[in-house]
Write a protein that holds these residues in place. Sequence first.
Motif, short mmCIF file in Angstrom:
data_model
loop_
_atom_site.label_atom_id
_atom_site.label_comp_id
_atom_site.label_asym_id
_atom_site.label_seq_id
_atom_site.Cartn_x
_atom_site.Cartn_y
_atom_site.Cartn_z
N VAL A 83 -5.24 2.96 -10.80
CA VAL A 83 -4.55 3.77 -11.80
C VAL A 83 -5.52 4.75 -12.46
O VAL A 83 -5.16 5.86 -12.82
N GLN A 84 -6.79 4.33 -12.58
CA GLN A 84 -7.76 5.10 -13.35
C GLN A 84 -8.60 6.07 -12.53
O GLN A 84 -9.35 6.86 -13.08
N ILE A 85 -8.50 6.02 -11.21
CA ILE A 85 -9.34 6.89 -10.37
C ILE A 85 -8.48 7.81 -9.52
O ILE A 85 -7.30 7.53 -9.30
N ASN A 86 -9.05 8.92 -9.06
CA ASN A 86 -8.28 9.79 -8.18
C ASN A 86 -8.96 9.97 -6.83
O ASN A 86 -8.48 10.72 -5.99
N GLU A 87 -10.08 9.27 -6.65
CA GLU A 87 -10.73 9.27 -5.33
C GLU A 87 -11.67 8.09 -5.24
O GLU A 87 -12.05 7.50 -6.25
N ALA A 88 -12.03 7.75 -4.00
CA ALA A 88 -12.98 6.65 -3.76
C ALA A 88 -13.81 6.99 -2.53
O ALA A 88 -13.30 7.52 -1.56
N ALA A 89 -15.09 6.67 -2.62
CA ALA A 89 -16.01 6.90 -1.49
C ALA A 89 -15.85 5.76 -0.49
O ALA A 89 -15.80 4.59 -0.86
N THR A 90 -15.76 6.12 0.78
CA THR A 90 -15.57 5.12 1.84
C THR A 90 -16.90 4.82 2.53
O THR A 90 -17.87 5.57 2.40
N LEU A 91 -16.91 3.74 3.31
CA LEU A 91 -18.11 3.40 4.09
C LEU A 91 -18.38 4.45 5.16
O LEU A 91 -19.51 4.58 5.62
N GLU A 92 -17.37 5.19 5.55
CA GLU A 92 -17.53 6.24 6.55
C GLU A 92 -18.37 7.38 5.98
O GLU A 92 -19.00 8.12 6.72
N GLY A 93 -18.37 7.52 4.66
CA GLY A 93 -19.19 8.55 4.03
C GLY A 93 -18.41 9.62 3.31
O GLY A 93 -18.96 10.38 2.52
N SER A 94 -17.11 9.73 3.58
CA SER A 94 -16.33 10.73 2.87
C SER A 94 -15.40 10.05 1.87
O SER A 94 -15.43 8.85 1.69
N ILE A 95 -14.56 10.84 1.25
CA ILE A 95 -13.75 10.40 0.12
C ILE A 95 -12.28 10.29 0.51
O ILE A 95 -11.79 11.12 1.26
N VAL A 96 -11.61 9.27 -0.01
CA VAL A 96 -10.15 9.21 0.10
C VAL A 96 -9.57 9.58 -1.27
O VAL A 96 -10.15 9.26 -2.30
N ALA A 97 -8.45 10.27 -1.24
CA ALA A 97 -7.75 10.64 -2.48
C ALA A 97 -6.84 9.49 -2.89
O ALA A 97 -6.16 8.90 -2.06
N ILE A 98 -6.84 9.18 -4.17
CA ILE A 98 -5.99 8.13 -4.71
C ILE A 98 -5.00 8.79 -5.66
O ILE A 98 -5.39 9.52 -6.56
N GLU A 99 -3.73 8.52 -5.45
CA GLU A 99 -2.70 9.08 -6.31
C GLU A 99 -1.89 7.94 -6.89
O GLU A 99 -1.52 7.01 -6.17
N SER A 100 -1.61 8.01 -8.17
CA SER A 100 -0.86 6.96 -8.84
C SER A 100 0.30 7.60 -9.61
O SER A 100 0.08 8.51 -10.40
N ALA A 101 1.51 7.13 -9.35
CA ALA A 101 2.68 7.64 -10.07
C ALA A 101 3.77 6.57 -10.10
O ALA A 101 4.07 5.96 -9.08
N ASP A 102 4.32 6.35 -11.25
CA ASP A 102 5.44 5.41 -11.41
C ASP A 102 5.13 4.03 -10.84
O ASP A 102 5.99 3.40 -10.20
N GLY A 103 3.91 3.56 -11.02
CA GLY A 103 3.55 2.22 -10.54
C GLY A 103 3.32 2.14 -9.04
O GLY A 103 3.12 1.06 -8.50
N LYS A 104 3.38 3.28 -8.35
CA LYS A 104 3.14 3.31 -6.90
C LYS A 104 1.86 4.09 -6.64
O LYS A 104 1.47 4.94 -7.43
N PHE A 105 1.23 3.77 -5.50
CA PHE A 105 -0.02 4.42 -5.14
C PHE A 105 0.05 5.05 -3.77
O PHE A 105 0.79 4.58 -2.90
N LYS A 106 -0.74 6.10 -3.60
CA LYS A 106 -0.93 6.72 -2.29
C LYS A 106 -2.42 6.85 -2.07
O LYS A 106 -3.17 7.11 -3.00
N VAL A 107 -2.83 6.65 -0.81
CA VAL A 107 -4.20 6.90 -0.40
C VAL A 107 -4.10 8.00 0.64
O VAL A 107 -3.48 7.79 1.70
N ASN A 108 -4.65 9.17 0.32
CA ASN A 108 -4.40 10.36 1.13
C ASN A 108 -2.88 10.50 1.28
O ASN A 108 -2.19 10.58 0.28
N ASN A 109 -2.37 10.48 2.52
CA ASN A 109 -0.91 10.61 2.69
C ASN A 109 -0.20 9.28 2.94
O ASN A 109 0.99 9.27 3.22
#
Length: 139
Positions: A83-109
């Motif tokens: 809920v508090q973040i909008n991205e996270a660094a992965t072990l692959e080395g790049s970032i995934v986008a985190i989206e939070s709305a209405d109690g639901k989450f999306k990671v990238n698409n």
Amino acid sequence: MADLLETAVNAGTFNTLVKAAEAANLIEILKSPGSFTLFAPNDQAFANLPEGTLDSLLQDIPKLKKIVAYHIVSGDVRSDDLVQINEAATLEGSIVAIESADGKFKVNNANVLKTDILTDNGVIHIIDGVLMPAMVAGS
């Protein structure tokens, strides 16, 4: 409690992910004592890939390793954290986008179908899509 790998195997709905992690030599990470967050595509997510994609990835281990590592984040990131973040660094080395709305989450698409499956060495969030790092998706 089981580790990330055992939990995924025992669930029975991550057979393709486990097969990909084995092929990519990433099993040790899923069993290691560190704390990790696994955005785990279920078997249906892999089945939804364009025909031939998975077979082609299983033949290209460096690319497969990047894709599987792109689903793993260091640290124990639970839904309260998502809920508090909008991205996270992965072990692959790049970032995934985190989206939070209405109690639901999306990671990238990908939609997060279930959160906070706790394991000995981290947490699993089930997603409905396979995440592709930009450098792989563009190649």
